[in-house]
Design an enzyme around this catalytic site. Structure first.
Site, PDB file in Angstrom:
ATOM      1  N   VAL A  87     102.992  28.342  15.503  1.00 63.05           N
ATOM      2  CA  VAL A  87     103.485  26.995  15.820  1.00 63.05           C
ATOM      3  C   VAL A  87     103.676  26.198  14.634  1.00 63.05           C
ATOM      4  O   VAL A  87     102.498  26.459  13.594  1.00 63.05           O
ATOM      5  CB  VAL A  87     102.557  26.558  16.793  1.00 63.05           C
ATOM      6  CG1 VAL A  87     101.310  26.284  16.451  1.00 63.05           C
ATOM      7  CG2 VAL A  87     103.066  25.366  17.383  1.00 63.05           C
ATOM      8  N   SER A  88     104.241  25.263  14.479  1.00 63.12           N
ATOM      9  CA  SER A  88     104.469  24.567  13.204  1.00 63.12           C
ATOM     10  C   SER A  88     104.365  23.017  13.380  1.00 63.12           C
ATOM     11  O   SER A  88     103.767  22.712  12.699  1.00 63.12           O
ATOM     12  CB  SER A  88     105.944  24.704  12.599  1.00 63.12           C
ATOM     13  OG  SER A  88     106.974  24.337  13.590  1.00 63.12           O
TER      14      SER A  88
END
Length: 470
Positions: free
Chosen positions: A9-10
């Site tokens: 996840v960014s």
């Protein structure tokens, strides 16, 4: 078989869209329970962009992979967002390890025909991406070149130029070396290379200076004030070249003064061994080249090695020499030919007023003989008369009478008129220098005097000494 779950996840926004690490983990574990797979290992990359190739968890996953393992991702976008090329590279590493990839969102399994089809599509997309990237890159380079900016690294520039801070061409630290090379004028390339090496100057690639490097610099038009971008890749399409301004390192006059014909820098020229290379022609007109006869790894140390000048097929453009019908066996001993050349040139220089020498030394037309036909007719009759006497076809008394008449006719023919030159300098010292010269000195003199010899059945003949106009 070990299931390995990759999670990434960014940003916080992705959590709102269902891409949170927890959501990804739950869906992946649920799939493992459905498939009956136990012992799943998690590889989470939190807060990292999928465009990065240096993600720690992904690197560790690829390192841990064993044949038969299964890699599970929530979606292909979790595996990579750097385009089809990056994604295909990661999938390729998984398959090379003998593992299987499963993407839950796209329902992709590399063990199924649908999954393999997806890989084929990804490969096509990767190729398309490469082509588009290449086109965009080339378009950017062309636009930069049109604006006077060199779009590549300085390493690809001719010696003496480099990219400035704004990308425009400026002088490099090697510019003075380029000027030093041109200051040597028409000196042989090997002599210039030796000079640069003696001064401790390194070549364009950091090594010693070689003849091809010096030649390339001398022949490059540094005086123009620009370089033609794309000339190397499109040599036959000058309309496609783009001029990029560049500092002129020398003037046109200096550049022109350094240009020379191939004889001065012949590829096979070894002044210490073959001083006549570039100045000696075969009887067929082909430039002769020096060669060590009997040299080579297969030759015994006791073999009689000889230096010779040879008429090579690749130079004359035919398999056999027109003068004697041979291939490369028509060689001439180098030492003997050099001695003949010294003596002949010295003879011409010692007697420049000699009618037979004047036109060669000055380049003036040879004196014409208006009575040449009459003179030749008398000579033919004298020869025929002598043959008749030897064959007993004529009485000796008649022979003497007729011969006396023909000799009188020959004496009556006016001699060839030759213009008298009173302005010819004394070249005795130069003739003596030629006779006493070493091979290296002789080669230098022949370059200065622009001498051309030609070898025939009667030995060496002097064809021209130009532009040595007296």
């Amino acid at each position: 078989m070990t299931p390995r779950i990759y999670l990434r996840v960014s940003t916080a926004d992705q959590a709102e869209k269902g891409f949170s690490l927890d959501a990804q983990r739950e869906k992946a574990l649920a799939w493992c329970r459905y498939e009956g797979l136990e012992g799943a290992r998690l590889y989470p990359d939190a807060g990292l962009s999928g465009k990065r190739d240096d993600r720690p968890a992904l690197t560790q996953l690829l390192r841990d992979l064993q044949a038969g393992d299964v890699v599970i991702v929530y979606a292909l976008s979790r595996l990579g967002r750097g385009g089809a090329i990056q994604l295909l590279s990661i999938i390729g590493q998984i398959r090379e390890a003998g593992a299987r990839l499963v993407s839950l969102t796209e329902h992709i399994d590399t063990e199924t025909s649908a999954g393999r089809l997806m890989l084929t599509i990804l490969a096509a997309l990767a190729e398309l991406e490469v082509e588009q990237t290449r086109e965009r890159t080339e378009a950017g380079r062309l636009e930069a070149a049109r604006q006077g900016i060199y779009p590549h690294a300085s390493d690809s520039l001719p010696t003496g130029w480099m990219r400035g801070e704004d990308g425009r061409l400026v002088e490099s630290p090697d510019a003075d070396v380029v000027r030093l090379i041109f200051s040597q004028g028409r000196a042989p390339y090997n002599a210039t290379a030796e000079l640069l090496n003696a001064q401790g100057l390194t070549g364009p690639r950091g090594g010693r200076w070689q003849v091809p490097q010096v030649r390339r610099i001398v022949q490059y038009p540094y005086w123009q004030g620009y370089m033609n971008y794309r000339q190397t890749v499109l040599p036959d399409q000058p309309a496609s070249w783009i001029r990029i301004p560049a500092p002129a390192l020398v003037t046109q006059d200096v550049w022109q003064a350094a240009q020379r014909d191939a004889r001065t820098n012949h590829a096979h020229k070894r002044p210490d061994k073959f001083p006549l290379t570039g100045h000696l022609l075969c009887a067929c007109g082909t430039p002769l080249q020096g060669r060590d006869q009997g040299a080579g790894p297969a030759v015994k140390p006791t073999h009689n090695r000889r230096r010779a000048y040879t008429c090579y097929p690749r130079v004359r453009g035919s398999d056999t020499c027109p003068s004697n019908g041979r291939s490369t066996r028509n060689w001439y001993t180098a030492e003997e030919i050099a001695d003949q050349a010294r003596a002949l040139l010295a003879t011409y220089l010692s007697g420049p007023s000699d009618p037979a020498h004047l036109h060669v030394l000055t380049g003036l037309p040879a004196a014409t003989d208006p009575h040449a036909e009459e003179r030749a007719d008398v000579e033919r009759r004298l020869t025929a008369l002598a043959r008749m006497q030897l064959d007993g076809a004529i009485d000796y008394a008649d022979y003497r009478t007729l011969r006396a008449e023909l000799m009188a006719q020959r004496e009556a023919i006016p001699p060839v008129s030759t213009p008298i030159r009173s302005d010819l300098p004394d070249l005795t010292n130069l003739a003596e220098a030629v006779c006493a010269s070493t091979n290296e000195a002789l080669a230098e003199l022949l370059d200065i005097l622009d001498v051309t010899f030609q070898i025939g059945d009667d030995g060496v003949a002097l064809r021209s000494v130009r532009p040595f106009a007296l």
